[in-house]
Design a protein around this motif. Structure first.
Motif, PDB file in Angstrom:
ATOM      1  N   ARG A  58       6.295  -3.530  -9.463  1.00 29.07           N
ATOM      2  CA  ARG A  58       6.220  -4.887  -8.903  1.00 29.07           C
ATOM      3  C   ARG A  58       4.838  -5.478  -9.096  1.00 29.07           C
ATOM      4  O   ARG A  58       3.889  -4.779  -9.453  1.00 29.07           O
ATOM      5  CB  ARG A  58       6.574  -4.853  -7.426  1.00 29.07           C
ATOM      6  CG  ARG A  58       5.698  -3.899  -6.660  1.00 29.07           C
ATOM      7  CD  ARG A  58       6.145  -3.802  -5.213  1.00 29.07           C
ATOM      8  NE  ARG A  58       5.123  -3.050  -4.466  1.00 29.07           N
ATOM      9  CZ  ARG A  58       4.854  -3.257  -3.191  1.00 29.07           C
ATOM     10  NH1 ARG A  58       5.487  -4.177  -2.526  1.00 29.07           N
ATOM     11  NH2 ARG A  58       3.930  -2.527  -2.578  1.00 29.07           N
ATOM     12  N   THR A  60       2.025  -7.619  -6.992  1.00 25.08           N
ATOM     13  CA  THR A  60       1.690  -8.008  -5.618  1.00 25.08           C
ATOM     14  C   THR A  60       0.465  -8.918  -5.614  1.00 25.08           C
ATOM     15  O   THR A  60      -0.316  -8.935  -6.571  1.00 25.08           O
ATOM     16  CB  THR A  60       1.393  -6.780  -4.757  1.00 25.08           C
ATOM     17  OG1 THR A  60       0.385  -6.003  -5.412  1.00 25.08           O
ATOM     18  CG2 THR A  60       2.623  -5.923  -4.548  1.00 25.08           C
ATOM     19  N   ASP A  61       0.328  -9.651  -4.513  1.00 26.84           N
ATOM     20  CA  ASP A  61      -0.829 -10.526  -4.288  1.00 26.84           C
ATOM     21  C   ASP A  61      -1.056 -11.523  -5.414  1.00 26.84           C
ATOM     22  O   ASP A  61      -2.204 -11.812  -5.758  1.00 26.84           O
ATOM     23  CB  ASP A  61      -2.114  -9.694  -4.100  1.00 26.84           C
ATOM     24  CG  ASP A  61      -1.993  -8.744  -2.925  1.00 26.84           C
ATOM     25  OD1 ASP A  61      -1.310  -9.120  -1.977  1.00 26.84           O
ATOM     26  OD2 ASP A  61      -2.572  -7.637  -2.981  1.00 26.84           O
TER      27      ASP A  61
END
Lengths: 287, 229
Positions: A58, A60-61
């Protein structure tokens, strides 16, 4: 922003284009993605921009506002430049006077002012590419993803790309650039990620090894002095030549009275009228 | 997101590709009403059946006009969920305009007659039933068109196949005595209802059926989009 163990493939049974990429890009950081054609640079950039969803792993951020400049701008659309950019500014969430302000300021900066009422399919490739740059910058992005941004651009706009990048970085944004032509030498502070066989490796910071060739136009009378001074500063002089194109390029600083270059012999190293000095950082620590 | 809906509608109208489905719709409606005058409920019920594939085709064209890379740029700007929703909304707005044309059309060519027998419905009731029949076709047609769009199926050939299968299937599976009517949206059943006995419970049942079918097909579209990135 962080890519966590990202795997990507285009078909269910197809080969993995990216395998277990794990990398982090902080605010105010710029990274250049290097690699051969078809190795997965664009794929990596599209995963970072949020266009492609990784099969495994994934992202993120990711900053809320992302600007993505695709490798080829989709010019097959029934809008004029101004209409398209106005629409994209609204889609990006700008309202009221801010829309026109953003469109006007970016068309001016990118030299698109003359093309405002031209329809997108009629633009040349380089001009369409500028529209691609403009749409990504209309609202200052927290993450700017540039896929081969130098492709097809004229000299003046090529110089502008590092400026745009600097603006995003100054606002604590992150920038990801792909490049296979060595143009990213214009971004000396960039981290260098190289993609090969589906995995990503970060090249160690190598400011000492990076070599850029800077061409300098010097009035003929000052060639000898300039060459000596550049040598003294530790630069390597590659060659001195008479400039055959002198007088035409507007980007170069004026180089004194212009004379036809035909009466010069290239072997004359110094003292020629209107000459280019090609320099490189000193080779000692470089190679 | 409204901005994206407007941009997509503008793109659809400006390419001129909006003309083909609208023309097809008008020709079929012309043929339909050329056959003679009918009472509104009955006429509109059949008009909704005819319009269903036209609206689905129109939706596919609207979504396919936008280049793939531009669709991704929109997704980067507004996020995946709102990008998809904006496409469906733009198609829905375009479909409502076509429906409005279809509802007005018979009045222009004199295809509608008032009540003849004492048991016939009044014109307002007939109009209301006709509007309902058309509105029921809109979500189902938009869902089918979206499922058949390039972003969902990947290639033009598959898209046309999905569209044709959906359009023909809606009619064939909707014939009375069909073994699996629930596989298709209830446009044929709706036409039978507006032409015959229209009990409140039947109307409610058909509405729920049409919406449920649309939700399932939109779900399929979203799943395809997710799988294709």
């Amino acid at each position: 922003m962080r890519l966590e163990d990202v795997w990507v493939r285009y078909h269910r049974q197809g080969p993995w284009v990216l395998r277990g990429v794990d990398v982090r890009l902080g605010p105010g950081e710029v990274a250049v993605v290097l690699g051969r054609n078809g190795v997965g640079k664009s794929t990596l950039l599209q995963v970072a921009a949020g266009v492609l969803r990784p099969g495994r792993g994934r992202v993120t951020d990711r900053p809320a506002r992302v600007g993505w400049v695709p490798e080829r701008f989709p010019a097959d659309q029934p809008f004029t430049v101004a209409r398209y950019l106005t629409g994209m500014a609204r889609v990006a969430g700008l309202r009221g006077a801010a829309v026109d302000e953003a469109v006007t300021s970016w068309t001016d900066r990118l030299g698109l002012a003359a093309f405002r009422s031209v329809r997108l399919p009629e633009l040349s490739k380089g001009t369409a590419q500028k529209v691609g740059l403009a749409q990504a910058m209309l609202r200052l992005p927290g993450l700017l993803v540039l896929d081969e941004p130098w492709e097809g651009l004229d000299a003046a706009t090529r110089e502008l790309v590092p400026e745009l990048i600097a603006e995003v970085l100054a606002a604590d944004g992150a920038v990801l650039v792909s490049d296979h032509r060595g143009e990213t030498v214009r971004l000396p502070a960039a981290r260098r990620w190289s993609v090969a066989d589906g995995s990503l490796t970060e090249e160690a910071p190598s400011a000492d090894e990076a070599i850029a060739v800077v061409e300098v136009a010097v009035p003929a009378a000052r060639v000898a002095g300039t060459v000596a001074r550049l040598r003294a500063e530790g630069h390597q002089i590659l060659r001195v030549r008479a400039d055959t194109s002198i007088g035409t390029p507007p980007a170069r600083p004026a180089a004194g009275p212009v004379r036809p270059a035909g009466d010069l012999t290239p072997e004359q190293p110094a003292g020629v009228e209107g000459a280019d000095v090609v320099v490189e950082p000193a080779a000692g620590e470089a190679r | 997101m409204t901005a994206l809906v407007r941009m997509r509608l503008a793109g659809f109208l400006r390419t001129g590709r909006a003309v083909a489905p609208l023309l097809a719709g008008l020709i079929t409606l012309g043929t339909l009403y050329g056959g003679g005058r009918a009472q509104p409920a009955e006429a509109y019920g059949v008009s909704a059946v005819v319009l269903f594939p036209v609206l689905a085709w129109q939706t596919k064209i609207l979504l396919d006009v936008e280049p793939d890379v531009q669709r991704r740029l929109a997704q980067v700007a507004v996020g995946a969920a709102r990008e998809r929703l904006a496409g469906l909304l733009a198609a829905g707005v375009a479909a409502l305009v076509t429906v409005a044309v279809a509802l007005l059309f018979p009045w222009l060519v004199g295809g509608i007659s008032g009540p003849v027998d004492p048991g016939d419905r009044s014109i307002p009731v007939g109009l209301a039933l006709g509007l309902w029949a058309h509105l029921l076709a809109v979500p189902a047609a938009v869902a089918l068109g979206a499922l058949a769009s390039r972003a969902s199926v990947g290639s033009a050939g598959y898209g046309v196949a999905v569209l044709a299968l959906g359009g023909v299937g809606a009619v064939v599976l909707g014939l009375s005595g069909s073994v699996a009517p629930w596989l298709a949206p209830p446009i044929m059943a709706t036409a039978r209802t507006t032409g015959g006995d229209a009990a409140a419970l039947t109307l409610l049942g058909l509405t729920v059926w049409a919406l449920a079918w649309s939700v399932v097909v939109v779900g399929g579209y979203l799943w395809r989009r997710r799988a294709r990135g």
